[in-house]
Design an enzyme around this catalytic site. Sequence first.
Site, PDB file in Angstrom:
ATOM      1  N   ARG B 262      28.909  33.223   3.786  1.00  0.00           N
ATOM      2  CA  ARG B 262      30.115  32.850   4.531  1.00  0.00           C
ATOM      3  C   ARG B 262      31.309  33.452   3.806  1.00  0.00           C
ATOM      4  O   ARG B 262      31.737  32.940   2.779  1.00  0.00           O
ATOM      5  CB  ARG B 262      30.209  31.312   4.562  1.00  0.00           C
ATOM      6  CG  ARG B 262      31.150  30.745   5.607  1.00  0.00           C
ATOM      7  CD  ARG B 262      31.432  29.279   5.328  1.00  0.00           C
ATOM      8  NE  ARG B 262      32.302  29.155   4.172  1.00  0.00           N
ATOM      9  CZ  ARG B 262      32.320  28.125   3.324  1.00  0.00           C
ATOM     10  NH1 ARG B 262      31.508  27.105   3.490  1.00  0.00           N
ATOM     11  NH2 ARG B 262      33.144  28.111   2.303  1.00  0.00           N
ATOM     12  N   HIS B 266      35.226  27.487   4.819  1.00  0.00           N
ATOM     13  CA  HIS B 266      34.438  26.769   5.832  1.00  0.00           C
ATOM     14  C   HIS B 266      35.114  26.825   7.205  1.00  0.00           C
ATOM     15  O   HIS B 266      34.507  27.158   8.213  1.00  0.00           O
ATOM     16  CB  HIS B 266      34.239  25.322   5.373  1.00  0.00           C
ATOM     17  CG  HIS B 266      33.636  24.443   6.400  1.00  0.00           C
ATOM     18  ND1 HIS B 266      32.347  24.609   6.848  1.00  0.00           N
ATOM     19  CD2 HIS B 266      34.137  23.390   7.103  1.00  0.00           C
ATOM     20  CE1 HIS B 266      32.073  23.690   7.775  1.00  0.00           C
ATOM     21  NE2 HIS B 266      33.151  22.947   7.948  1.00  0.00           N
ATOM     22  N   TYR B 275      35.682  25.689  -4.997  1.00  0.00           N
ATOM     23  CA  TYR B 275      34.265  25.514  -5.327  1.00  0.00           C
ATOM     24  C   TYR B 275      33.456  26.800  -5.461  1.00  0.00           C
ATOM     25  O   TYR B 275      32.243  26.755  -5.594  1.00  0.00           O
ATOM     26  CB  TYR B 275      33.593  24.577  -4.308  1.00  0.00           C
ATOM     27  CG  TYR B 275      33.802  24.994  -2.854  1.00  0.00           C
ATOM     28  CD1 TYR B 275      33.024  25.998  -2.284  1.00  0.00           C
ATOM     29  CD2 TYR B 275      34.776  24.389  -2.068  1.00  0.00           C
ATOM     30  CE1 TYR B 275      33.212  26.381  -0.973  1.00  0.00           C
ATOM     31  CE2 TYR B 275      34.976  24.767  -0.744  1.00  0.00           C
ATOM     32  CZ  TYR B 275      34.188  25.762  -0.202  1.00  0.00           C
ATOM     33  OH  TYR B 275      34.376  26.150   1.092  1.00  0.00           O
TER      34      TYR B 275
HETATM   35  C1  LIG Z   1      25.745  14.973  11.218  1.00  0.00           C
HETATM   36  C2  LIG Z   1      26.908  15.677  10.609  1.00  0.00           C
HETATM   37  N1  LIG Z   1      27.284  15.348   9.353  1.00  0.00           N
HETATM   38  C3  LIG Z   1      28.363  15.940   8.805  1.00  0.00           C
HETATM   39  C4  LIG Z   1      29.080  16.864   9.490  1.00  0.00           C
HETATM   40  C5  LIG Z   1      30.340  17.472   8.876  1.00  0.00           C
HETATM   41  N2  LIG Z   1      30.131  18.880   8.589  1.00  0.00           N
HETATM   42  C6  LIG Z   1      30.506  19.830   9.454  1.00  0.00           C
HETATM   43  S1  LIG Z   1      30.020  21.340   8.979  1.00  0.00           S
HETATM   44  C7  LIG Z   1      29.316  20.752   7.561  1.00  0.00           C
HETATM   45  C8  LIG Z   1      28.601  21.691   6.658  1.00  0.00           C
HETATM   46  C9  LIG Z   1      27.531  22.432   7.376  1.00  0.00           C
HETATM   47  O1  LIG Z   1      26.900  23.326   6.534  1.00  0.00           O
HETATM   48  P1  LIG Z   1      25.780  24.305   7.072  1.00  0.00           P
HETATM   49  O2  LIG Z   1      24.776  23.561   7.868  1.00  0.00           O
HETATM   50  O3  LIG Z   1      25.293  25.092   5.927  1.00  0.00           O
HETATM   51  O4  LIG Z   1      26.548  25.227   8.117  1.00  0.00           O
HETATM   52  P2  LIG Z   1      27.745  26.257   7.825  1.00  0.00           P
HETATM   53  O5  LIG Z   1      29.014  25.489   7.911  1.00  0.00           O
HETATM   54  O6  LIG Z   1      27.533  26.851   6.495  1.00  0.00           O
HETATM   55  O7  LIG Z   1      27.652  27.240   8.931  1.00  0.00           O
HETATM   56  C10 LIG Z   1      29.486  19.377   7.481  1.00  0.00           C
HETATM   57  C11 LIG Z   1      29.045  18.536   6.375  1.00  0.00           C
HETATM   58  C12 LIG Z   1      28.634  17.181  10.790  1.00  0.00           C
HETATM   59  N3  LIG Z   1      29.268  18.102  11.556  1.00  0.00           N
HETATM   60  N4  LIG Z   1      27.555  16.583  11.320  1.00  0.00           N
END
Ligand SMILES: Cc1ncc(C[n+]2csc(CCOP(=O)(O)OP(=O)(O)O)c2C)c(N)n1
Lengths: 343, 366
Positions: B262, B266, B275
């Site tokens: 990425r 975020h 981080y």
């Molecule tokens: C059930 C749930 N818990 C927490 C979140 C909050 N949240 C949104 S994105 C994220 C991180 C996601 O990481 P990843 O699956 O690696 O996807 P990326 O953002 O790297 O594409 C979190 C914790 C959420 N959207 N859904």
Amino acid sequence: MTTATPAAGRTAAPARKPATMAQALNRALHDALAADDSVHVLGEDIGTLGGVFRITDGLAAEFGDSRCTDTPLAEAGILGTAVGMAMYGLRPVVEMQFDAFAYPSFEQLVSHVAKMRNRTRGAMPLPITIRIPYGGGIGGVEHHSDSSEAYYAHTPGLHVVTPATVEDAYGLLRAAIASDDPVVFLEPKRLYWSKSDWSPETPAKVEPIGRAVVRRTGRSATLITYGPSLPVCLEAAEAAKEEGWDLGVVDLRSLVPFDEETVAAAVRGTGRAVVVHESSGFGGMGAEIAARITERCFHHLEAPVLRVAGFDIPYPPPMLERHHLPGVDRILDAVGRLQWEEG
Amino acid sequence: MTVLDTPAWRPRTDAAPLLPDPEPYRLLGTPAAAELDPALLRTLYGHLVRGRRYNQQATALTKQGRLAVYPASTGQEACEIAAALALRPRDWLFPSYRDTLAVVARGVDPVEALTLLRGDWHTGYDPHEHRVAPLSTPLATQLPHAVGLARAARLTGDDVVALAMVGDGGTSEGDFHEALNFAAVWQVPVVFLVQNNGFAISVPLDKQTAAPTFAHKAVGYGMPGRLVDGNDVAAVHQVLAEAVGRARDGGGPTLVEAVTYRMDAHTNADDATRYREDSEVAAWRAHDPIALLERELTGRGLLDDEVRDSVADDAETMASALRERMHTDATLDPMDLFAHVYAEPTQQLRQQEAQLRAELEAERQS
Ligand SMILES: Cc1ncc(C[n+]2csc(CCOP(=O)(O)OP(=O)(O)O)c2C)c(N)n1
Ligand SMILES: [Mg+2]
């Protein structure tokens, strides 16, 4: 409930004034970690990042990763492991990142957290605090603005607490962590940046859970509210002066236990009541509160108890949320419908 | 009969063939790349450049207040594009909230794809039109849907494959594991694409999993796991196309882990410097999906200034059209709030609708 009075924190607090609700919550977690080695904080992004709302800022650095732990991304796992930690005598404080992302943990909450004391005839209480940023008004996209208090309040065995002021954010969170019963601690996210003269080093006051507070006395009618809707109600009470209404405002602070005495006393003094919350009205907290007011104050009432709540719809997208959230006009409109005598 | 003859005693499948390669599979820059169809490579190139431009434009629109939030897939364009292109029109795509690019590459209107993030509604496109499920924000919850849809298609006798996307963080959710198990037990035509981009917001991989790779998780459920360089668009496309083909032919589900990064924070609301190290970002910048493909194309004499310019022009045209359309305010009707809660509104909803209508009328008159 048992509410131990936590000792004052070990470290001197920075003299910062005014403080925000986010800072008060951070301070409460800090002081709880400092005061009691059994307190452990768990959640997503709460370590290095300090939480997406920065409520845990600096805690991992000061207390170490094992006291403030970035978990794998799984809410059922977070709460389920917190149950196990509490079974072994620790005092976990978990953070759910947003209201709607707490739902995967619902089974742990309803089937275990809420019931363990009862199932074990009191042998295994679970002193867990579940912090959940909740509610709308911050322009969040879907699943970031839910008000889920009615689900939790409907589950026997859970305390449900929600601060509306900076002072209460500190005092109630300390009490929640000190409680030997599980507490769902709902943080109104649109008030995270609200400020007050509260200062972290003035004698840290722990607010007992279960007591409502009268934020404003009034003679015409009483607004009963909590969390994110308190500032809206206070604003409405101010605006109501123009209409010649002197409105009182009660802040519940704790939905379970529900402080019937404070509410009933306030309503008896005015004879008119409006319950205000932003979560959907149907089957919501307002229904419970209105029913209790009617049961307790029937002969004092001059009008039916009214509710001003969010519509019975899925939470709207950012560009439409202002139409959903109860505002001053909707509250004053309800007050106007409280069967005032002509002239 | 002894216990040795009962189903519980013996493994049901041989684990070895399900295991992923020890290293992410790569094509670009390897001898095998010589076999790749030039037309495919050019198509992928056009999509990648457009995709990168789309990410840049959407990020700019966020800064200008035109989007509520934008989770960019900058650096991950190869996965996004390959996922969309590995499918046939009759197949279904199940995107996560970061996968706007895959949704657009599948044919959804670029503005409609941004509705969620602009904030005028939750889903801006009809999922049936291009067979794209709504962008899913609650992590991993879309995965069981993909399995159910693929099963329904099979039961109906339709030749349909579902491809579902999830992040490294999302693999920790229970729904991920339940979806994989159902898919393997039912042998449904579904492909899971895990984009391992190194982070779940701030949480790095070592706090997310102790598995050798995410692809290894497939083995425990009885499906093959494939590990691929997520910035090598030819490799991701090939691996996904094979998995889709296998699913179509009745071979059951596959889990593909694409290793990528990425490049942006975020979302625009995040500060990644809290981080992660710049040196790590720099290492991945040197492994950019567009640059990798350009090197291959140039080496094979498939990319000259003319091609490069025309692809860039095409991307610019897309971006300026997007900019223009997004600078027009969204048409909003507050009464839509009540429109689709149920097929028939309840009595209470009708009352609330009348209330809002009266309030808006009063607002207009004052
Ligand atoms: C059930 C749930 N818990 C927490 C979140 C909050 N949240 C949104 S994105 C994220 C991180 C996601 O990481 P990843 O699956 O690696 O996807 P990326 O953002 O790297 O594409 C979190 C914790 C959420 N959207 N859904
Ligand atoms: Mg990730």
